[in-house]
Design a protein around this motif. Structure first.
Motif, PDB file in Angstrom:
ATOM      1  N   CYS A  87       0.831  -1.216   0.000  1.00 41.59           N
ATOM      2  CA  CYS A  87       0.000   0.000   0.000  1.00 41.59           C
ATOM      3  C   CYS A  87       0.860   1.259   0.000  1.00 41.59           C
ATOM      4  O   CYS A  87       0.559   2.222  -0.703  1.00 41.59           O
ATOM      5  N   TRP A  88       1.926   1.257   0.794  1.00 41.43           N
ATOM      6  CA  TRP A  88       2.844   2.404   0.797  1.00 41.43           C
ATOM      7  C   TRP A  88       3.453   2.588  -0.587  1.00 41.43           C
ATOM      8  O   TRP A  88       3.547   3.702  -1.095  1.00 41.43           O
ATOM      9  N   GLY A  89       3.889   1.468  -1.187  1.00 42.40           N
ATOM     10  CA  GLY A  89       4.499   1.535  -2.510  1.00 42.40           C
ATOM     11  C   GLY A  89       3.541   2.047  -3.569  1.00 42.40           C
ATOM     12  O   GLY A  89       3.951   2.721  -4.516  1.00 42.40           O
ATOM     13  N   LEU A  90       2.277   1.738  -3.416  1.00 44.51           N
ATOM     14  CA  LEU A  90       1.253   2.203  -4.354  1.00 44.51           C
ATOM     15  C   LEU A  90       0.676   3.558  -3.951  1.00 44.51           C
ATOM     16  O   LEU A  90      -0.287   4.024  -4.547  1.00 44.51           O
ATOM     17  N   GLU A  91       1.262   4.139  -2.927  1.00 45.51           N
ATOM     18  CA  GLU A  91       0.829   5.434  -2.385  1.00 45.51           C
ATOM     19  C   GLU A  91      -0.642   5.427  -1.986  1.00 45.51           C
ATOM     20  O   GLU A  91      -1.388   6.370  -2.232  1.00 45.51           O
ATOM     21  N   GLN A  92      -1.047   4.313  -1.383  1.00 44.41           N
ATOM     22  CA  GLN A  92      -2.386   4.173  -0.804  1.00 44.41           C
ATOM     23  C   GLN A  92      -2.223   3.677   0.628  1.00 44.41           C
ATOM     24  O   GLN A  92      -2.594   2.550   0.946  1.00 44.41           O
TER      25      GLN A  92
END
Length: 183
Positions: A107-112
């Motif tokens: 989620c962090w990597g996908l900016e979510q």
């Protein structure tokens, strides 16, 4: 960054992880049980002090679950390798935690960003995992006869672990759904 007493207690719990594993592997099961028990008590104490003294910190918020999971995962893996608990149970406990951490990182990597909030089933699961780990350490450390009740407790922990993983997976899937599809 100043360290406060609750955070120092949490850091001490992190240092207890290799100590407990070493004690278990060296045949000092009774001492491993005592250190694990002290670590469990320290978890309650640091949380209590952080609330009462209003010393909650971002560092403590990150370190506390890391210390808890490092201790539990290490205990379960060591108990399974020693043949004291079923391997499938250790795999379930470790996999649940890896999946949760992996989902958060994704989620962090996908900016979510996905904030993990402890679910009721997760709190029950954690209590069951800690209790069973303490029970298993007591059985090993004090050479207690582990009857069928011990295996039934292990099954209960397995079911709770899977239920908790499923609940987090459902929450993560809702979070990752397109906004128009979210409930």
């Amino acid at each position: 960054m100043a360290l406060n007493i609750p955070t120092m207690i949490t850091i001490a719990r992190l240092f207890a992880v290799p100590l407990v594993v070493w004690l278990m592997l060296s045949g000092y099961g009774h001492a491993a049980f005592v250190v694990f028990l002290a670590a469990g008590i320290s978890d309650a104490i640091d949380g209590y002090l952080a609330r009462v003294w209003d010393q909650r910190t971002e560092l403590g918020a990150y370190l506390d679950p890391i210390a808890d999971k490092a201790l539990l995962v290490s205990i379960y893996v060591t108990l399974a390798v020693g043949g004291d608990i079923p391997v499938w149970l250790a795999i379930a406990v470790v996999s649940r935690d890896v999946l949760i951490v992996g989902a958060v990182i994704l989620c962090w990597g996908l900016e979510q960003p996905f904030a993990i909030r402890p679910l009721k089933i997760s709190k029950i699961n954690t209590a069951a995992q800690i209790s069973f780990a303490a029970l298993a350490l007591a059985v090993v450390g004090f050479d207690i006869d582990a009857g069928t009740w011990f295996h039934q407790c292990g099954l209960l922990v397995g079911v709770l672990t899977l239920a908790s993983a499923a609940a987090y997976l459902a929450a993560w899937m809702r979070h990752m759904a397109p906004p128009e599809e979210r409930p």
